[in-house]
Design a protein around this motif. Sequence first.
Motif, mmCIF file in Angstrom:
data_model
loop_
_atom_site.group_PDB
_atom_site.id
_atom_site.type_symbol
_atom_site.label_atom_id
_atom_site.label_comp_id
_atom_site.label_asym_id
_atom_site.label_seq_id
_atom_site.Cartn_x
_atom_site.Cartn_y
_atom_site.Cartn_z
ATOM 1 N N ALA A 141 0.819 -1.201 0.000
ATOM 2 C CA ALA A 141 0.000 0.000 0.000
ATOM 3 C C ALA A 141 0.853 1.250 0.000
ATOM 4 O O ALA A 141 1.957 1.283 0.499
ATOM 5 N N THR A 142 0.319 2.323 -0.592
ATOM 6 C CA THR A 142 0.947 3.629 -0.507
ATOM 7 C C THR A 142 0.571 4.233 0.819
ATOM 8 O O THR A 142 -0.373 3.799 1.467
ATOM 9 N N GLU A 166 -6.148 0.248 2.697
ATOM 10 C CA GLU A 166 -6.636 1.280 1.787
ATOM 11 C C GLU A 166 -6.427 0.905 0.326
ATOM 12 O O GLU A 166 -7.294 1.130 -0.506
ATOM 13 N N THR A 167 -5.287 0.324 0.005
ATOM 14 C CA THR A 167 -4.992 0.035 -1.407
ATOM 15 C C THR A 167 -4.599 -1.419 -1.630
ATOM 16 O O THR A 167 -3.949 -1.737 -2.626
ATOM 17 N N ALA A 168 -4.941 -2.298 -0.730
ATOM 18 C CA ALA A 168 -4.550 -3.691 -0.888
ATOM 19 C C ALA A 168 -5.559 -4.611 -0.220
ATOM 20 O O ALA A 168 -6.278 -4.201 0.689
ATOM 21 N N CYS A 169 -5.595 -5.857 -0.699
ATOM 22 C CA CYS A 169 -6.497 -6.852 -0.127
ATOM 23 C C CYS A 169 -5.849 -8.225 -0.262
ATOM 24 O O CYS A 169 -5.325 -8.566 -1.323
ATOM 25 N N MET A 197 -1.178 5.940 3.651
ATOM 26 C CA MET A 197 -2.615 6.176 3.750
ATOM 27 C C MET A 197 -2.910 7.595 4.170
ATOM 28 O O MET A 197 -2.286 8.142 5.062
#
Length: 247
Positions: A15-16, A121-124, A18
Motif C-alpha cells: 500500500a501507498t 486502503e490500497t490492498a487486499c 494512507m
Amino acid sequence: MVRWAHVIVLLGCMATPMLAQVPKPPDSAGQAPAAQPALVRQNAAEQSVAGQSAAEPSATYPLDSFPDFSAVMVGSRAEPGEGASQGHIYRSGKLLRMEEPGQSAYFITDLNTGETFGIMETACIHDDHPYIRAIPFRIAGKADATVTRASAGTETVDGHSCQIENVTLSAPQLAGPMKVKFWEAEDLQGFPIKIEFLLPGGHGPIIRYKNVVLGPQDPTLFFHPKSCQQLPQRESAPPAPKKPSTK
C-alpha cells in the motif's frame, strides 16, 4: 500470530501511505439498544461448598449465543497481559470483523470456514486461515467438540456483576481438552467481558471486551473486494522418518 504479522507487513509494503484511516465505527447511538438483561442463573442453589457446581455437558458454547454485537477487544491469545493492544470487533452472524490495533487494516473472518480477508486502503489479501483475533470465536475443532460448562461463582469485573463459568472443549482435532474461563456480565445478557485460556500449569492469556453493544450491525462493515491476492499457503510438514528396526 507470526503468520498474520507477516500479512500486516505485506499489506503495508503493497500500500501507498494512507491519507485516510480505516472506516470509523458507527456511533453507538446508531446501534440497536441492548435488550433487557436475562434472568440471573440460579447458581446459588446448585453450587457446592467449594463454590463450584457439578459440570454438565452442554451443546452450547458461550460465545455462540451472541451472533450480533460490537465491542472493543483488549489483547488476544497471543498478546495477553497489561498494556495489550486493543481494537474494535464486530460480529454479524458467521462474519467477524476485527480492526488491526494500529488501525492500518481490518480483517473479516468467516467463522464457519475460517477463511479471512485482510483489507487496507490500497490492498487486499485472502487466506484460508482465521485472523489471530478471531480466537476465541473461531477455535479449530469446536464444531465437533463436546462442551462442558460448570459454574464457578460470581465476581464484579469493570463494574459488571458476572457469573463465572469454567468451560471445557474436547474434540479429536484438539491435542487435549481446552479449558477456558468466562466472566459473563449479567447486565449484558451473559456476554463474556473477560475470557481466560487456562494452561496446564494454571492461569493463561486473558482477553477483555469493553463498550459492548448487543444487536444487529451495519452490514457495510463486512463488505470486502471480491478479488484479493491469495496468501501463499503453508506446506504440510513432511512425515517423520521411520526409525530403523532394531531386530
